[in-house]
Design a protein around this motif. Structure first.
Motif, PDB file in Angstrom:
ATOM      1  N   ARG A  20       0.830  -1.205   0.000  1.00 32.94           N
ATOM      2  CA  ARG A  20       0.000   0.000   0.000  1.00 32.94           C
ATOM      3  C   ARG A  20       0.864   1.254   0.000  1.00 32.94           C
ATOM      4  O   ARG A  20       0.620   2.183  -0.763  1.00 32.94           O
ATOM      5  CB  ARG A  20      -0.921   0.027   1.226  1.00 32.94           C
ATOM      6  N   ILE A  21       1.870   1.277   0.859  1.00 34.15           N
ATOM      7  CA  ILE A  21       2.743   2.450   0.968  1.00 34.15           C
ATOM      8  C   ILE A  21       3.454   2.689  -0.371  1.00 34.15           C
ATOM      9  O   ILE A  21       3.507   3.817  -0.864  1.00 34.15           O
ATOM     10  CB  ILE A  21       3.748   2.275   2.131  1.00 34.15           C
ATOM     11  N   GLN A  22       3.984   1.631  -0.964  1.00 29.97           N
ATOM     12  CA  GLN A  22       4.667   1.778  -2.251  1.00 29.97           C
ATOM     13  C   GLN A  22       3.684   2.147  -3.364  1.00 29.97           C
ATOM     14  O   GLN A  22       4.010   2.924  -4.256  1.00 29.97           O
ATOM     15  CB  GLN A  22       5.432   0.500  -2.596  1.00 29.97           C
ATOM     16  N   ARG A  44      -2.799  11.894   4.953  1.00 32.94           N
ATOM     17  CA  ARG A  44      -3.185  11.237   6.204  1.00 32.94           C
ATOM     18  C   ARG A  44      -3.138   9.723   6.048  1.00 32.94           C
ATOM     19  O   ARG A  44      -2.656   9.005   6.922  1.00 32.94           O
ATOM     20  CB  ARG A  44      -4.593  11.684   6.623  1.00 32.94           C
ATOM     21  N   MET A  45      -3.604   9.210   4.895  1.00 31.70           N
ATOM     22  CA  MET A  45      -3.602   7.766   4.662  1.00 31.70           C
ATOM     23  C   MET A  45      -2.177   7.224   4.579  1.00 31.70           C
ATOM     24  O   MET A  45      -1.888   6.146   5.100  1.00 31.70           O
ATOM     25  CB  MET A  45      -4.370   7.438   3.381  1.00 31.70           C
ATOM     26  N   GLU A 131      -8.606  -2.699  13.783  1.00 33.96           N
ATOM     27  CA  GLU A 131      -8.511  -1.240  13.644  1.00 33.96           C
ATOM     28  C   GLU A 131      -7.870  -0.877  12.296  1.00 33.96           C
ATOM     29  O   GLU A 131      -8.319   0.047  11.621  1.00 33.96           O
ATOM     30  CB  GLU A 131      -7.709  -0.638  14.799  1.00 33.96           C
ATOM     31  N   HIS A 132      -6.840  -1.624  11.909  1.00 37.24           N
ATOM     32  CA  HIS A 132      -6.207  -1.398  10.601  1.00 37.24           C
ATOM     33  C   HIS A 132      -7.222  -1.599   9.480  1.00 37.24           C
ATOM     34  O   HIS A 132      -7.265  -0.807   8.532  1.00 37.24           O
ATOM     35  CB  HIS A 132      -5.039  -2.354  10.390  1.00 37.24           C
ATOM     36  N   LEU A 133      -8.022  -2.654   9.592  1.00 34.78           N
ATOM     37  CA  LEU A 133      -9.027  -2.933   8.572  1.00 34.78           C
ATOM     38  C   LEU A 133      -9.997  -1.765   8.442  1.00 34.78           C
ATOM     39  O   LEU A 133     -10.352  -1.372   7.328  1.00 34.78           O
ATOM     40  CB  LEU A 133      -9.778  -4.231   8.876  1.00 34.78           C
ATOM     41  N   ASP A 138     -11.859   2.699   5.150  1.00 36.62           N
ATOM     42  CA  ASP A 138     -12.069   4.145   4.986  1.00 36.62           C
ATOM     43  C   ASP A 138     -11.304   4.665   3.767  1.00 36.62           C
ATOM     44  O   ASP A 138     -11.817   5.468   2.986  1.00 36.62           O
ATOM     45  CB  ASP A 138     -11.630   4.915   6.234  1.00 36.62           C
ATOM     46  N   SER A 139     -10.066   4.201   3.601  1.00 40.87           N
ATOM     47  CA  SER A 139      -9.248   4.600   2.464  1.00 40.87           C
ATOM     48  C   SER A 139      -9.890   4.129   1.159  1.00 40.87           C
ATOM     49  O   SER A 139     -10.008   4.893   0.201  1.00 40.87           O
ATOM     50  CB  SER A 139      -7.837   4.013   2.604  1.00 40.87           C
TER      51      SER A 139
END
Length: 153
Positions: A20-22, A44-45, A131-133, A138-139
């Protein structure tokens, strides 16, 4: 070792989080020229993705494992495919980039949901992964809303 399965699942999630970050880094600037009002949410994401990464690494270590802090092979292949596809795309690269982000976020939602549903995460891991999910959903919704808005234009 009972924690081995949990560590393996957490490492899979770490790979997805790195993907995701990449993936976000690949689209930076491609969408925001046309949708500048979304740039703050995007930042923010990305920041939240880095926090999630660190939380997963901590969970892996707490469970006696070693963090495999890299992206997945599937994610790397997907990003390469996107590069090739975009090299032949004429016209709206923002739309193509947006579609790829939505695809990646949906894959992350599915992977995190499967990790929760399989029942192999302990209390603290289950709480953090849940919580990550929520953040990933949301993203996904955020990017899907941009795409839906684009369709109406």
């Amino acid at each position: 070792m009972e924690n081995q399965k949990e560590v393996s699942i957490l490492n899979d999630l770490l790979h997805i989080t790195n993907d995701r970050i990449q993936g976000f880094a690949k689209v930076e600037g491609k969408i925001w020229e046309k949708y500048p009002h979304e740039k703050g949410e995007y930042a923010r994401m990305v920041s939240l993705g880095k926090v999630m990464k660190n939380e997963l690494i901590d969970l892996i270590k707490e469970n006696g494992g070693e963090a495999e802090d890299s992206a997945s092979i599937a994610g790397a292949l997907h990003r390469t495919w996107i590069d090739v596809k975009n090299s032949f795309t004429i016209g709206n690269t923002e739309e193509s980039a947006l579609e790829n982000v939505i695809f990646g976020e949906k894959a992350a939602v599915d992977t995190y949901q499967n990790a929760i549903d399989n029942g192999n995460l302990s209390g603290k891991s289950l709480e953090i992964v849940s919580e990550h999910l929520k953040h990933i959903k949301d993203s996904y919704d955020q990017f899907k809303n941009i795409s839906d808005y684009k369709t109406k234009e």
